[in-house]
Design a protein around this motif. Structure first.
Motif, short mmCIF file in Angstrom:
data_model
loop_
_atom_site.label_atom_id
_atom_site.label_comp_id
_atom_site.label_asym_id
_atom_site.label_seq_id
_atom_site.Cartn_x
_atom_site.Cartn_y
_atom_site.Cartn_z
N GLN A 211 78.85 53.33 49.11
CA GLN A 211 79.45 53.60 50.43
C GLN A 211 80.11 52.36 51.02
O GLN A 211 81.17 52.44 51.63
CB GLN A 211 78.38 54.14 51.40
CG GLN A 211 77.94 55.55 51.11
CD GLN A 211 79.09 56.54 51.20
OE1 GLN A 211 79.98 56.42 52.04
NE2 GLN A 211 79.08 57.52 50.31
N LEU A 212 79.50 51.22 50.81
CA LEU A 212 80.08 49.97 51.29
C LEU A 212 81.40 49.70 50.58
O LEU A 212 82.39 49.30 51.21
CB LEU A 212 79.10 48.82 51.07
CG LEU A 212 79.46 47.47 51.65
CD1 LEU A 212 79.67 47.54 53.16
CD2 LEU A 212 78.40 46.46 51.31
N GLY A 213 81.44 49.94 49.28
CA GLY A 213 82.67 49.79 48.52
C GLY A 213 83.76 50.73 48.99
O GLY A 213 84.93 50.35 49.11
N GLN A 214 83.37 51.98 49.27
CA GLN A 214 84.34 52.95 49.75
C GLN A 214 84.88 52.55 51.13
O GLN A 214 86.07 52.69 51.40
CB GLN A 214 83.72 54.35 49.80
CG GLN A 214 83.38 54.91 48.43
CD GLN A 214 84.58 54.94 47.50
OE1 GLN A 214 85.62 55.49 47.84
NE2 GLN A 214 84.44 54.32 46.34
N SER A 215 84.00 52.04 51.96
CA SER A 215 84.45 51.58 53.29
C SER A 215 85.43 50.42 53.14
O SER A 215 86.46 50.37 53.83
CB SER A 215 83.25 51.15 54.14
OG SER A 215 82.40 52.23 54.38
#
Length: 198
Positions: free
Chosen positions: A187-191
């Motif tokens: 999720q951090l990567g997607q953000s």
């Protein structure tokens, strides 16, 4: 009781005593025949039990010694005697202590010295942390290619951030896309991909 019944009871009692005496004689013959191997077996069992007890006591003494040395090192990291004791008594715990010390001091030399550690996870974490401290993109790239790297997804995210700092958004997208959906970093990567890389 009749005489016949008395005689039968007496015969039965004599038969049982005879069988008992016969089994005692057989046992005595067996013991005489196999006396030396039986004694050797008993002595071997005693030696094995004594050896096991001595080994357990030795192992427990090493554990206590290494725990005392670790406690000393936590209070006084410069104590060379405690460091030598810990290194000799429990090399895996010694490597773990050096890893924590290298991370706390941001010392890539200490971390680099642990790259061949046999303690579980120590070499892996040391490689990752040394690359992060040195801001070594090539080291992080090599780290992500390792089989079973513990911090692979975190290293990919670090490489994406490094690529962004260099202005290479295509490389950043590529690194972020390598992070698996089951990863807690996903999720951090997607953000980062949506808000930071566009």
């Amino acid at each position: 009781m009749s005489l016949k019944e008395n005689m039968d009871a007496l015969k039965e009692e004599l038969n049982s005593e005879e069988k008992f005496l016969e089994s005692a004689i057989k046992t005595e013959r067996f013991i005489k025949r196999y006396q030396k191997p039986l004694i050797a077996g008993v002595v071997s069992l005693l030696f094995a039990a004594t050896g096991a007890i001595a080994y357990q006591a030795y192992t427990e003494a090493k554990i206590e010694s290494s725990n005392a040395a670790l406690n000393t090192l936590l209070l006084n990291p410069g104590d060379k005697s405690a460091e030598a004791t810990l290194k000799n008594d429990n090399p895996a715990l010694y490597d773990l202590w050096k890893l924590s010390r290298g991370i706390a001091q941001n010392d890539p030399l200490i971390l680099s010295s642990l790259k061949n550690s046999e303690a579980f996870g120590v070499a892996d974490i040391a490689s990752y942390e040394a690359a992060i401290i040195k801001s070594d993109a090539a080291g992080l790239e090599n780290y992500t290619k390792r089989q079973g790297a513990l911090y692979k997804d975190l290293a990919l995210l670090e490489l994406a951030v490094h690529a962004l700092e260099q202005g290479n958004t295509a490389l950043a997208h590529q690194k972020i896309s390598q992070i698996g959906e089951e990863s807690p970093i996903y999720q951090l990567g997607q953000s980062l991909s949506h808000y930071g890389v566009k």
